[in-house]
Design a protein around this motif. Structure first.
Motif, PDB file in Angstrom:
ATOM      1  N   LYS A  78       0.969  -1.069  -0.177  1.00 52.31           N
ATOM      2  CA  LYS A  78      -0.214  -0.280   0.011  1.00 52.31           C
ATOM      3  C   LYS A  78       1.069   1.581  -0.386  1.00 52.31           C
ATOM      4  O   LYS A  78       0.483   2.559   0.131  1.00 52.31           O
ATOM      5  N   LYS A  79       2.114   1.186  -0.107  1.00 48.77           N
ATOM      6  CA  LYS A  79       3.134   2.106   0.155  1.00 48.77           C
ATOM      7  C   LYS A  79       2.691   3.332   1.330  1.00 48.77           C
ATOM      8  O   LYS A  79       2.985   4.771   1.400  1.00 48.77           O
ATOM      9  N   LEU A  80       2.398   2.732   2.377  1.00 50.13           N
ATOM     10  CA  LEU A  80       2.513   3.346   3.856  1.00 50.13           C
ATOM     11  C   LEU A  80       3.790   3.475   4.435  1.00 50.13           C
ATOM     12  O   LEU A  80       4.543   2.594   4.180  1.00 50.13           O
ATOM     13  N   THR A  81       4.521   4.509   4.406  1.00 48.12           N
ATOM     14  CA  THR A  81       5.919   4.510   4.244  1.00 48.12           C
ATOM     15  C   THR A  81       6.129   5.488   6.089  1.00 48.12           C
ATOM     16  O   THR A  81       4.974   6.209   6.013  1.00 48.12           O
ATOM     17  N   PHE A  82       7.142   5.177   6.887  1.00 47.80           N
ATOM     18  CA  PHE A  82       6.899   6.615   8.085  1.00 47.80           C
ATOM     19  C   PHE A  82       8.691   6.959   8.486  1.00 47.80           C
ATOM     20  O   PHE A  82       9.020   6.397   8.005  1.00 47.80           O
ATOM     21  N   ASN A  83       7.984   8.508   7.587  1.00 53.70           N
ATOM     22  CA  ASN A  83       9.703   8.732   7.742  1.00 53.70           C
ATOM     23  C   ASN A  83       9.657  10.713   8.725  1.00 53.70           C
ATOM     24  O   ASN A  83       9.363  11.587   8.426  1.00 53.70           O
ATOM     25  N   GLY A  84       9.558   9.971   9.903  1.00 49.96           N
ATOM     26  CA  GLY A  84       9.114  11.084  11.227  1.00 49.96           C
ATOM     27  C   GLY A  84      10.394  10.588  12.105  1.00 49.96           C
ATOM     28  O   GLY A  84      11.248  10.324  11.872  1.00 49.96           O
ATOM     29  N   VAL A  85      10.280  11.857  13.081  1.00 51.20           N
ATOM     30  CA  VAL A  85      11.440  11.741  13.488  1.00 51.20           C
ATOM     31  C   VAL A  85      11.129  12.127  15.574  1.00 51.20           C
ATOM     32  O   VAL A  85       9.339  12.964  15.678  1.00 51.20           O
TER      33      VAL A  85
ATOM     34  N   ASP B  49       2.690   5.616  23.488  1.00 50.80           N
ATOM     35  CA  ASP B  49       2.670   6.684  22.652  1.00 50.80           C
ATOM     36  C   ASP B  49       3.360   7.001  21.414  1.00 50.80           C
ATOM     37  O   ASP B  49       2.569   7.404  20.073  1.00 50.80           O
ATOM     38  N   ALA B  50       4.879   6.681  21.490  1.00 50.16           N
ATOM     39  CA  ALA B  50       5.351   6.281  20.086  1.00 50.16           C
ATOM     40  C   ALA B  50       4.697   5.913  19.200  1.00 50.16           C
ATOM     41  O   ALA B  50       4.489   5.666  17.723  1.00 50.16           O
ATOM     42  N   CYS B  51       4.409   4.450  19.855  1.00 45.56           N
ATOM     43  CA  CYS B  51       4.634   3.303  19.366  1.00 45.56           C
ATOM     44  C   CYS B  51       2.631   4.091  17.707  1.00 45.56           C
ATOM     45  O   CYS B  51       2.988   3.025  17.065  1.00 45.56           O
ATOM     46  N   GLN B  52       2.174   4.787  18.479  1.00 48.37           N
ATOM     47  CA  GLN B  52       0.445   4.857  18.487  1.00 48.37           C
ATOM     48  C   GLN B  52       0.676   5.313  17.350  1.00 48.37           C
ATOM     49  O   GLN B  52       0.223   5.332  16.174  1.00 48.37           O
ATOM     50  N   ILE B  53       1.644   6.575  17.334  1.00 46.00           N
ATOM     51  CA  ILE B  53       1.965   7.360  15.711  1.00 46.00           C
ATOM     52  C   ILE B  53       1.992   6.181  14.943  1.00 46.00           C
ATOM     53  O   ILE B  53       2.147   6.939  13.904  1.00 46.00           O
ATOM     54  N   VAL B  54       3.366   6.350  14.886  1.00 47.50           N
ATOM     55  CA  VAL B  54       3.634   5.220  14.167  1.00 47.50           C
ATOM     56  C   VAL B  54       2.304   3.921  13.267  1.00 47.50           C
ATOM     57  O   VAL B  54       2.318   3.927  11.867  1.00 47.50           O
ATOM     58  N   LEU B  55       1.971   3.163  14.188  1.00 52.63           N
ATOM     59  CA  LEU B  55       0.453   2.404  13.915  1.00 52.63           C
ATOM     60  C   LEU B  55       0.045   2.953  13.511  1.00 52.63           C
ATOM     61  O   LEU B  55      -0.935   2.439  12.409  1.00 52.63           O
ATOM     62  N   ARG B  56      -0.952   4.070  13.607  1.00 50.98           N
ATOM     63  CA  ARG B  56      -1.963   5.325  12.581  1.00 50.98           C
ATOM     64  C   ARG B  56      -1.202   5.298  11.071  1.00 50.98           C
ATOM     65  O   ARG B  56      -1.995   5.315  10.285  1.00 50.98           O
ATOM     66  N   VAL B  57      -0.114   5.618  11.123  1.00 49.07           N
ATOM     67  CA  VAL B  57       0.290   5.806   9.450  1.00 49.07           C
ATOM     68  C   VAL B  57      -0.053   4.426   8.502  1.00 49.07           C
ATOM     69  O   VAL B  57      -0.171   4.272   7.800  1.00 49.07           O
ATOM     70  N   GLY B  58       0.975   3.514   9.800  1.00 52.94           N
ATOM     71  CA  GLY B  58       0.732   2.050   9.100  1.00 52.94           C
ATOM     72  C   GLY B  58      -0.859   1.371   9.048  1.00 52.94           C
ATOM     73  O   GLY B  58      -0.853   0.207   8.514  1.00 52.94           O
TER      74      GLY B  58
END
Length: 268
Positions: free
Chosen positions: A71-78, A87-96
């Protein structure tokens, strides 16, 4: 020179481990795949939760990694502020497009993806009087969807994409905007994909329900698709198979009218 020098840098990220279904490390490379990033956050002992692989459902993480790639779901964040692993994982999970679930003390996943029903709940398995349905009002629903992201093509400056529900506006509904900030999305194409995803959720999730069931409910898990038959809203017919049924003859505890239409589903 006077004062402290100002230093800026473009951060690509760290190298993370990739696994196969058996738990073997296939490679350790840089990745923007949300699945491998989340798994690293859960297992890394220095900056993550330090969980052993025995507490991770690797099969689901491998499936999630393949889903994100397709699906071309990528996470490019800092992550540049104090936070906790959850909480950090929730941010990545949402993008994915995924969420954590647990099986005992094992961390597993539910992926927001199309899938086939795994079972059906009928009038015989739903405890009588427990089914409750709630229709969500269309008047309070958003009809415009904004996604805020940092655009890598414009020096990572904040940018916004918007998707409009044209049918709602044609009906004369007032403008109702829903805005979400997606840390980890850094390109317009993925931001638009997310906006259309939010629009689809808004349009199609129009009813919620709950019910109590017998022990048969243990055959499905969080995130599984199931079919529901019930007499109260007149959703199809069902019955329980009697013990005297055989390979060629099935006896049920009530009369049923089964359509020959291929569009209908029959579960045994």
């Amino acid at each position: 020179l006077s004062g402290m020098p100002k230093i800026t840098a473009k951060v690509k990220g760290i190298k993370v481990k990739h696994y196969d279904y058996s738990g073997n490390v296939t490679q350790t490379v840089w990745s923007n795949n949300p699945a491998w990033i989340t798994l690293d956050m859960l297992t890394n002992r220095r900056y993550g939760a330090g969980l052993p692989l025995s507490r991770i459902d690797l099969r689901m993480f491998v499936e999630w990694a393949a889903f994100c790639s397709a699906k071309k779901l990528t996470f490019n964040g800092v992550f540049d502020s104090i936070s906790n692993v959850w909480d950090a994982c929730q941010i990545v999970l949402r993008v994915g497009h995924a969420r954590f679930t647990s099986v005992g003390n094992i961390y597993s996943l539910t992926i927001y993806r199309a899938s086939e029903p795994v079972m059906m709940f009928g009038s015989g398995s739903i405890i009588e009087g427990s089914l409750q349905l709630s229709w969500q009002s269309l008047e309070d629903r958003a009809n415009e969807f904004e996604v805020e992201y940092f655009d890598r093509e414009n020096d990572n400056k904040p940018a916004i994409v918007r998707v409009v529900n044209e049918k709602a506006l044609d009906r004369g509904e007032p403008q109702r905007v829903s805005t979400i900030r997606m840390v980890g999305i850094d390109n317009q194409a993925q931001a638009l994909h997310e906006a259309y995803f939010q629009k689809a959720l808004n349009e199609h999730l129009i009813m919620t329900g709950q019910f109590e069931a017998t022990v048969e409910s243990l055959a499905c898990g969080v995130g599984d698709v199931v079919l529901i038959q019930h007499d109260m809203p007149d959703w199809g017919e069902s019955g329980r198979i009697k013990p005297e049924s055989g390979r060629t003859l099935i006896n049920v505890d009530r009369p049923l009218e089964i359509s020959a239409s291929p569009a209908d589903m029959s579960f045994l």
